[in-house]
Write a protein that holds these residues in place. Structure first.
Motif, PDB file in Angstrom:
ATOM      1  N   ALA A  20      56.173  31.231  23.156  1.00 34.03           N
ATOM      2  CA  ALA A  20      55.289  30.812  24.252  1.00 34.03           C
ATOM      3  C   ALA A  20      56.055  30.515  25.534  1.00 34.03           C
ATOM      4  CB  ALA A  20      54.486  29.583  23.832  1.00 34.03           C
ATOM      5  N   LEU A  21      57.374  30.639  25.508  1.00 35.97           N
ATOM      6  CA  LEU A  21      58.194  30.352  26.680  1.00 35.97           C
ATOM      7  C   LEU A  21      57.805  31.259  27.851  1.00 35.97           C
ATOM      8  CD1 LEU A  21      60.688  28.739  27.733  1.00 35.97           C
ATOM      9  CD2 LEU A  21      62.086  30.691  27.008  1.00 35.97           C
ATOM     10  N   GLY A  22      57.810  30.695  29.055  1.00 33.87           N
ATOM     11  CA  GLY A  22      57.419  31.449  30.239  1.00 33.87           C
ATOM     12  C   GLY A  22      58.479  32.403  30.732  1.00 33.87           C
ATOM     13  N   VAL A  23      59.021  33.224  29.846  1.00 36.01           N
ATOM     14  CA  VAL A  23      60.036  34.219  30.172  1.00 36.01           C
ATOM     15  C   VAL A  23      59.654  35.516  29.486  1.00 36.01           C
ATOM     16  CG1 VAL A  23      62.479  34.841  29.982  1.00 36.01           C
ATOM     17  CG2 VAL A  23      61.837  32.456  30.332  1.00 36.01           C
ATOM     18  N   LYS A  24      59.648  36.612  30.223  1.00 31.68           N
ATOM     19  CA  LYS A  24      59.293  37.899  29.613  1.00 31.68           C
ATOM     20  C   LYS A  24      60.087  39.034  30.243  1.00 31.68           C
ATOM     21  CE  LYS A  24      55.299  38.861  32.614  1.00 31.68           C
ATOM     22  NZ  LYS A  24      53.847  39.170  32.634  1.00 31.68           N
ATOM     23  N   ALA A  25      60.281  40.083  29.455  1.00 24.90           N
ATOM     24  CA  ALA A  25      60.947  41.296  29.923  1.00 24.90           C
ATOM     25  C   ALA A  25      59.880  42.361  30.123  1.00 24.90           C
ATOM     26  CB  ALA A  25      61.987  41.762  28.919  1.00 24.90           C
ATOM     27  N   THR A  26      59.684  42.786  31.362  1.00 23.35           N
ATOM     28  CA  THR A  26      58.693  43.827  31.616  1.00 23.35           C
ATOM     29  C   THR A  26      59.255  45.210  31.314  1.00 23.35           C
ATOM     30  OG1 THR A  26      59.324  43.890  33.956  1.00 23.35           O
ATOM     31  CG2 THR A  26      57.501  42.430  33.337  1.00 23.35           C
ATOM     32  N   ASP A  50      63.578  47.038  30.230  1.00 27.08           N
ATOM     33  CA  ASP A  50      64.940  46.692  29.840  1.00 27.08           C
ATOM     34  C   ASP A  50      65.740  46.022  30.948  1.00 27.08           C
ATOM     35  OD1 ASP A  50      64.545  47.621  27.315  1.00 27.08           O
ATOM     36  OD2 ASP A  50      65.654  49.502  27.571  1.00 27.08           O
ATOM     37  N   ARG A  51      65.364  46.264  32.194  1.00 25.67           N
ATOM     38  CA  ARG A  51      66.171  45.749  33.298  1.00 25.67           C
ATOM     39  C   ARG A  51      65.420  44.786  34.213  1.00 25.67           C
ATOM     40  NH1 ARG A  51      68.412  50.490  36.584  1.00 25.67           N
ATOM     41  NH2 ARG A  51      69.245  48.716  37.769  1.00 25.67           N
ATOM     42  N   THR A  52      64.257  44.332  33.788  1.00 31.17           N
ATOM     43  CA  THR A  52      63.482  43.419  34.632  1.00 31.17           C
ATOM     44  C   THR A  52      63.076  42.186  33.835  1.00 31.17           C
ATOM     45  OG1 THR A  52      62.577  45.315  35.851  1.00 31.17           O
ATOM     46  CG2 THR A  52      61.516  43.183  36.188  1.00 31.17           C
ATOM     47  N   LEU A  53      63.478  41.024  34.297  1.00 29.67           N
ATOM     48  CA  LEU A  53      63.186  39.749  33.653  1.00 29.67           C
ATOM     49  C   LEU A  53      62.345  38.901  34.591  1.00 29.67           C
ATOM     50  CD1 LEU A  53      63.923  37.890  31.146  1.00 29.67           C
ATOM     51  CD2 LEU A  53      65.674  36.893  32.648  1.00 29.67           C
ATOM     52  N   VAL A  54      61.244  38.363  34.070  1.00 26.46           N
ATOM     53  CA  VAL A  54      60.344  37.519  34.858  1.00 26.46           C
ATOM     54  C   VAL A  54      60.337  36.120  34.258  1.00 26.46           C
ATOM     55  CG1 VAL A  54      57.997  37.178  35.711  1.00 26.46           C
ATOM     56  CG2 VAL A  54      58.910  39.506  35.453  1.00 26.46           C
ATOM     57  N   ILE A  55      60.614  35.119  35.088  1.00 26.33           N
ATOM     58  CA  ILE A  55      60.588  33.725  34.657  1.00 26.33           C
ATOM     59  C   ILE A  55      59.550  32.973  35.469  1.00 26.33           C
ATOM     60  CG2 ILE A  55      61.924  31.590  34.429  1.00 26.33           C
ATOM     61  CD1 ILE A  55      64.422  33.218  34.121  1.00 26.33           C
ATOM     62  N   SER A  56      58.633  32.299  34.776  1.00 27.33           N
ATOM     63  CA  SER A  56      57.557  31.549  35.430  1.00 27.33           C
ATOM     64  C   SER A  56      57.806  30.053  35.275  1.00 27.33           C
ATOM     65  CB  SER A  56      56.203  31.925  34.818  1.00 27.33           C
ATOM     66  OG  SER A  56      55.957  33.311  34.956  1.00 27.33           O
ATOM     67  N   LEU A  57      57.684  29.330  36.378  1.00 27.54           N
ATOM     68  CA  LEU A  57      57.891  27.890  36.372  1.00 27.54           C
ATOM     69  C   LEU A  57      56.555  27.150  36.399  1.00 27.54           C
ATOM     70  CD1 LEU A  57      60.833  27.485  38.939  1.00 27.54           C
ATOM     71  CD2 LEU A  57      60.899  28.211  36.544  1.00 27.54           C
ATOM     72  N   SER A  58      56.556  25.940  35.873  1.00 30.38           N
ATOM     73  CA  SER A  58      55.353  25.102  35.905  1.00 30.38           C
ATOM     74  C   SER A  58      55.336  24.209  37.134  1.00 30.38           C
ATOM     75  CB  SER A  58      55.299  24.220  34.646  1.00 30.38           C
ATOM     76  OG  SER A  58      56.459  23.413  34.537  1.00 30.38           O
ATOM     77  N   ARG A  59      56.468  24.130  37.830  1.00 35.13           N
ATOM     78  CA  ARG A  59      56.546  23.345  39.059  1.00 35.13           C
ATOM     79  C   ARG A  59      57.658  23.914  39.943  1.00 35.13           C
ATOM     80  NH1 ARG A  59      59.056  20.206  35.080  1.00 35.13           N
ATOM     81  NH2 ARG A  59      61.219  19.574  35.552  1.00 35.13           N
ATOM     82  N   THR A  60      57.520  23.715  41.225  1.00 37.08           N
ATOM     83  CA  THR A  60      58.530  24.187  42.166  1.00 37.08           C
ATOM     84  C   THR A  60      59.837  23.426  41.947  1.00 37.08           C
ATOM     85  OG1 THR A  60      56.838  24.706  43.803  1.00 37.08           O
ATOM     86  CG2 THR A  60      59.095  24.487  44.597  1.00 37.08           C
ATOM     87  N   THR A  61      60.927  24.176  41.833  1.00 37.97           N
ATOM     88  CA  THR A  61      62.240  23.571  41.582  1.00 37.97           C
ATOM     89  C   THR A  61      63.256  24.238  42.509  1.00 37.97           C
ATOM     90  OG1 THR A  61      61.622  23.276  39.244  1.00 37.97           O
ATOM     91  CG2 THR A  61      63.956  23.030  39.810  1.00 37.97           C
ATOM     92  N   PRO A  62      63.575  23.603  43.636  1.00 39.74           N
ATOM     93  CA  PRO A  62      64.463  24.238  44.622  1.00 39.74           C
ATOM     94  C   PRO A  62      65.835  24.617  44.080  1.00 39.74           C
ATOM     95  CG  PRO A  62      63.369  22.326  45.567  1.00 39.74           C
ATOM     96  CD  PRO A  62      63.083  22.295  44.097  1.00 39.74           C
ATOM     97  N   TYR A  63      66.322  23.910  43.052  1.00 38.86           N
ATOM     98  CA  TYR A  63      67.662  24.166  42.523  1.00 38.86           C
ATOM     99  C   TYR A  63      67.632  25.034  41.269  1.00 38.86           C
ATOM    100  CZ  TYR A  63      66.065  20.232  39.643  1.00 38.86           C
ATOM    101  OH  TYR A  63      65.323  19.421  38.822  1.00 38.86           O
ATOM    102  N   PHE A  64      66.531  25.718  41.014  1.00 37.24           N
ATOM    103  CA  PHE A  64      66.408  26.486  39.778  1.00 37.24           C
ATOM    104  C   PHE A  64      67.499  27.544  39.641  1.00 37.24           C
ATOM    105  CE2 PHE A  64      64.578  30.207  37.482  1.00 37.24           C
ATOM    106  CZ  PHE A  64      64.566  29.636  36.224  1.00 37.24           C
ATOM    107  N   LEU A  65      67.826  28.241  40.720  1.00 38.58           N
ATOM    108  CA  LEU A  65      68.847  29.292  40.632  1.00 38.58           C
ATOM    109  C   LEU A  65      70.207  28.719  40.240  1.00 38.58           C
ATOM    110  CD1 LEU A  65      67.907  31.527  43.709  1.00 38.58           C
ATOM    111  CD2 LEU A  65      67.511  32.008  41.282  1.00 38.58           C
TER     112      LEU A  65
END
Length: 365
Positions: A172-178, A180-195
Motif C-alpha cells: 500500500a506504500l505510495g510508491v510505484k513504477a510506471t 522500468d525507468r520511471t518511479l512515482v512517489i506520492s506524499l501525504s503532506r508537503t515536505t520541502p526537504y524530501f529530496l
C-alpha cells in the motif's frame, strides 16, 4: 620478486600446505575452510601489471551491517555510500546531485515526485537498475518484519505510518513504477526537504533477486550485489573491509581509485598512530587529547567539517591527476558528515545534471 597479501597490508600470508599446524597437528587442508575468511593467499606481482590505486581509510568502530535497511551507524553509512547509489546523491560541495535518477519532476502541489532513471544504471552483476528495485527496497524499509531503525524517516510518503504500525501491507506504500525507468512517489503532506531524505543510506536500493535467493545473507562479501562505484570484496572482522572497483557502475570511467580499504579501530588513538606510520590516508576522527598538537604539526592535513575532524594525507595516488588530493578530501567530508542543507527545491521543476559534480571516492580528472 615481491609478494603481497590482499586481505590487509600487514596481514599474514596463507599457510603452506606441506607443514601441519604445530599446536593442533592438523594439516592446513583440514583447517582451510574455517580460516579462509581470515586470510588471502600471497601472489607474486607481475612487473607488467600496474599496481592498483588504493585508498586506506580509517573507519572507527566496526559497522553492524551494510544492509541499507539494518545499518544505523555512521561507520556503516560511510561504507554504504561507496557500495550503493540512491536516486540522488551529494556533490562534493554538499549540494544535491543526480544519482540513479538522471532527472526528476515535482508536481504543482509539491506532493508528487516523478524520477526518471538512467538507462545505463547497472547492478554489479551487470543487470539494469530499475524503478521496480526502488519500489521493492522502499517497501522493505517500512515493512514491520524488517524492523528498520529508519522506517519512519519517510513518514511523509502515503501510508507509511499505517504500514509501520502493521495496519496496512507494504504494497500500500505510495510508491510505484510506471515502467522500468520511471518511479512515482506520492506524499501525504508537503515536505520541502524530501529530496534531501532520498540521499539517506536507508533509501539505497537492494537487489530483489539477490535478496530472494540469499535472504538475510545477501549483504555478505562475495554475495552482495550493489550498484555503486565499488563492490564488497572482503570483510575481516575487527580488521578491514575491502572494496573493489565496480566495472558495471554507470560512471566507472570517472573512477580513479581501484581499491578502498576501510580499516576498523576501536580506539581513535590507534588510527592516529597508523596514520603517522603511513598506513592510513584518512582518519575517521582525531582523538580529543591530540587535537591541538595534531592541528599544529599537520596543518596541511588537518580538516574540520561540521564539527568532525579528520586527517587526510596529501600524497599522489595518481601523479597524473593534480585534482586528486582535493577530491579525496571532498569524499572524506561527504562520507563522514551530513553536508549543510542547501536549497530545499531545485530552481526549476525539472532537475538534471547541469552543473553538478560527482562526489569522490571517484575523483574526477
Amino acid at each position: 620478486m615481491s609478494t603481497r597479501c590482499a586481505a590487509m597490508r600487514m596481514a599474514p600470508c596463507a599457510p603452506t600446505r606441506d607443514r601441519p599446524d604445530a599446536r593442533t597437528g592438523t594439516s592446513p587442508a583440514q583447517t582451510e575452510a574455517a580460516s579462509r575468511r581470515f586470510w588471502r593467499p600471497c601472489t607474486a606481482s607481475s612487473p607488467e601489471a600496474p599496481a592498483a590505486k588504493a585508498l586506506e581509510r580509517g573507519l572507527g568502530q566496526e559497522p553492524e551491517s551494510v544492509d541499507p535497511h539494518l545499518a544505523r551507524t555512521t561507520q556503516a553509512h560511510t561504507v554504504q555510500r561507496d557500495l550503493f547509489e540512491g536516486l540522488l546523491t551529494y556533490a562534493a560541495d554538499g549540494s544535491l546531485a543526480p544519482g540513479v535518477a538522471e532527472r526528476w519532476e515535482v508536481g504543482d502541489d509539491d506532493q508528487r515526485y516523478v524520477f526518471h532513471l538512467r538507462a545505463d544504471a547497472r547492478w554489479s552483476n551487470g543487470e539494469p537498475v530499475t524503478a521496480h528495485d526502488f519500489v521493492f527496497s522502499l517497501r522493505r524499509l517500512v515493512d514491520p518484519e524488517t524492523a528498520a531503525f529508519y522506517a519512519q524517516t519517510l513518514s511523509m510518503i502515503v501510508n507509511v505510518p499505517e504500514i509501520v504500525a502493521g495496519e496496512l501491507p507494504p504494497a500500500a506504500l505510495g510508491v510505484k513504477a510506471t515502467d522500468d525507468r520511471t518511479l512515482v512517489i506520492s506524499l501525504s503532506r508537503t515536505t520541502p526537504y524530501f529530496l534531501q531524505l532520498l540521499v539517506h543510506p536507508s533509501t539505497l536500493p537492494v537487489n530483489e533477486r539477490s535478496f530472494r535467493e540469499h535472504g538475510e545473507q545477501f549483504a555478505r562479501p562475495g554475495i552482495l550485489v550493489s550498484n555503486g562505484a565499488y563492490v564488497l570484496e572482503d570483510w575481516v572482522l575487527g580488521s578491514v573491509i575491502e572494496l573493489r572497483r565496480n566495472v558495471h557502475y554507470w560512471n566507472d570511467d570517472q573512477t580513479s581509485i581501484d581499491v578502498v580499504r576501510h580499516h576498523i579501530a576501536q580506539n581513535p588513538s590507534v588510527e592516529l598512530y597508523r596514520y603517522r606510520a603511513g598506513e592510513l590516508d584518512i582518519t575517521s576522527t582525531i582523538p580529543t587529547e591530540a587535537f591541538a598538537s595534531v592541528r599544529a604539526e599537520r596543518a596541511g592535513e588537518h580538516h574540520t567539517v561540521e564539527r568532525e575532524a579528520h586527517l587526510v594525507r596529501r600524497r599522489a595516488v595518481d601523479a597524473d591527476n593534480p585534482a586528486l588530493d582535493g577530491a579525496v578530501i571532498a569524499k572524506s567530508q561527504h562520507g563522514l558528515c551530513h553536508p549543510r542543507k542547501t536549497s530545499t527545491r531545485p530552481p526549476s521543476a525539472t532537475c538534471g545534471e547541469s552543473g553538478s559534480q560527482r562526489a569522490p571516492t571517484r575523483p574526477r580528472g
